[in-house]
Design a protein around this motif. Structure first.
Motif, mmCIF file in Angstrom:
data_model
loop_
_atom_site.group_PDB
_atom_site.id
_atom_site.type_symbol
_atom_site.label_atom_id
_atom_site.label_comp_id
_atom_site.label_asym_id
_atom_site.label_seq_id
_atom_site.Cartn_x
_atom_site.Cartn_y
_atom_site.Cartn_z
ATOM 1 N N GLN A 113 0.827 -1.201 0.000
ATOM 2 C CA GLN A 113 0.000 0.000 0.000
ATOM 3 C C GLN A 113 0.866 1.258 0.000
ATOM 4 O OE1 GLN A 113 -2.581 -0.541 3.377
ATOM 5 N NE2 GLN A 113 -3.932 -1.957 2.297
ATOM 6 N N GLU A 114 1.965 1.231 0.762
ATOM 7 C CA GLU A 114 2.871 2.379 0.789
ATOM 8 C C GLU A 114 3.501 2.602 -0.587
ATOM 9 O OE1 GLU A 114 5.653 1.535 3.925
ATOM 10 O OE2 GLU A 114 4.196 1.983 5.511
ATOM 11 N N VAL A 115 3.901 1.518 -1.241
ATOM 12 C CA VAL A 115 4.494 1.639 -2.579
ATOM 13 C C VAL A 115 3.452 2.183 -3.563
ATOM 14 C CG1 VAL A 115 5.403 0.293 -4.526
ATOM 15 C CG2 VAL A 115 6.295 -0.090 -2.234
ATOM 16 N N GLU A 116 2.224 1.682 -3.476
ATOM 17 C CA GLU A 116 1.159 2.182 -4.354
ATOM 18 C C GLU A 116 0.934 3.673 -4.128
ATOM 19 O OE1 GLU A 116 -2.388 -0.141 -3.842
ATOM 20 O OE2 GLU A 116 -1.629 -1.793 -5.065
ATOM 21 N N ALA A 117 0.938 4.104 -2.865
ATOM 22 C CA ALA A 117 0.761 5.526 -2.552
ATOM 23 C C ALA A 117 1.907 6.347 -3.137
ATOM 24 C CB ALA A 117 0.660 5.726 -1.044
ATOM 25 N N GLU A 118 3.143 5.824 -3.027
ATOM 26 C CA GLU A 118 4.295 6.525 -3.596
ATOM 27 C C GLU A 118 4.171 6.621 -5.111
ATOM 28 O OE1 GLU A 118 8.085 4.968 -2.304
ATOM 29 O OE2 GLU A 118 7.415 4.899 -0.216
ATOM 30 N N ILE A 119 3.723 5.539 -5.744
ATOM 31 C CA ILE A 119 3.551 5.542 -7.203
ATOM 32 C C ILE A 119 2.501 6.575 -7.598
ATOM 33 C CG2 ILE A 119 2.681 4.177 -9.149
ATOM 34 C CD1 ILE A 119 4.074 1.739 -7.850
ATOM 35 N N LYS A 120 1.375 6.616 -6.857
ATOM 36 C CA LYS A 120 0.336 7.608 -7.153
ATOM 37 C C LYS A 120 0.893 9.018 -7.022
ATOM 38 C CE LYS A 120 -3.723 4.867 -5.939
ATOM 39 N NZ LYS A 120 -4.829 4.688 -4.977
ATOM 40 N N GLU A 121 1.686 9.246 -5.966
ATOM 41 C CA GLU A 121 2.277 10.567 -5.753
ATOM 42 C C GLU A 121 3.219 10.917 -6.904
ATOM 43 O OE1 GLU A 121 3.373 14.206 -4.223
ATOM 44 O OE2 GLU A 121 1.706 12.923 -3.605
ATOM 45 N N ILE A 122 4.027 9.960 -7.325
ATOM 46 C CA ILE A 122 4.957 10.202 -8.439
ATOM 47 C C ILE A 122 4.179 10.495 -9.716
ATOM 48 C CG2 ILE A 122 6.641 9.070 -9.961
ATOM 49 C CD1 ILE A 122 7.695 7.645 -7.377
#
Length: 191
Positions: A113-122
């Motif tokens: 979930q943290e990686v997905e959030a980072e990807i969305k932010e990027i």
């Protein structure tokens, strides 16, 4: 009490039973819980000879130990309590491992979930940058608009200054022409 009952010499289980892993394990557990070397060695060998291990220790009872030749009631009680303790420890360890698996799965999910959030932010930042680039290329940034407005004001001032200079030149030419005509007129009047 015999001297064997009070004996407290510690020996490494792997040295006592270098080729019998099961006996070595039983010996170590018995010594750790206070049984003397002589008795621990004898009972460890007995349990190993009868292939009593983790999978079948729960089936051992007082009568089984008597049949194996453990004659002292306090030693049978000791061995049964040891087995019960080891079984509980084993179950606890299995439960902890199961809990760790659940925790591990939770941790993996959390990190996903943290990686997905980072990807969305990027991706959001990338989208923002793309919009900024599009605005720059189309000339629609605030800075570009201000610069165009400033240039337009400067052009207007320059044009006004040029027009003012033209008017002044035209006025000077007109005044010069009027002065020339007056001189000419005055000269003709004198003549």
């Amino acid at each position: 009490n015999t001297s064997e009952d009070t004996e407290s010499t510690y020996m490494d289980p792997d040295e006592v039973f270098p080729t019998d892993f099961l006996a070595s394990c039983w010996y170590g557990a018995m010594i750790d819980r206070g049984l003397t070397h002589t008795w621990a060695k004898q009972y460890a060998q007995t349990l190993s000879d009868n292939q009593i291990g983790e999978n079948n220790a729960a089936m051992v009872d007082d009568d089984t130990l008597k049949a194996f030749g453990v004659s002292k009631p306090e030693h049978r009680k000791f061995i049964l309590e040891l087995m019960d303790s080891l079984i509980k420890e084993s179950k606890k360890q299995v439960q902890e491992e199961n809990n760790m698996t659940v925790d591990w799965e939770s941790q993996v999910e959390k990190e996903r979930q943290e990686v997905e959030a980072e990807i969305k932010e990027i991706l959001s930042r990338q989208n923002h940058f793309e919009q900024q680039l599009a605005a720059i290329f189309s000339g629609n940034t605030e800075r570009q608009k201000k610069l165009r407005a400033k240039r337009a004001e400067e052009r207007i001032r320059r044009d006004e200054a040029r027009n003012e200079a033209r008017r002044e030149r035209a006025l000077k030419r007109a005044q010069s022409e009027i002065e020339r005509l007056q001189k000419e007129f005055n000269t003709k009047l004198r003549d």
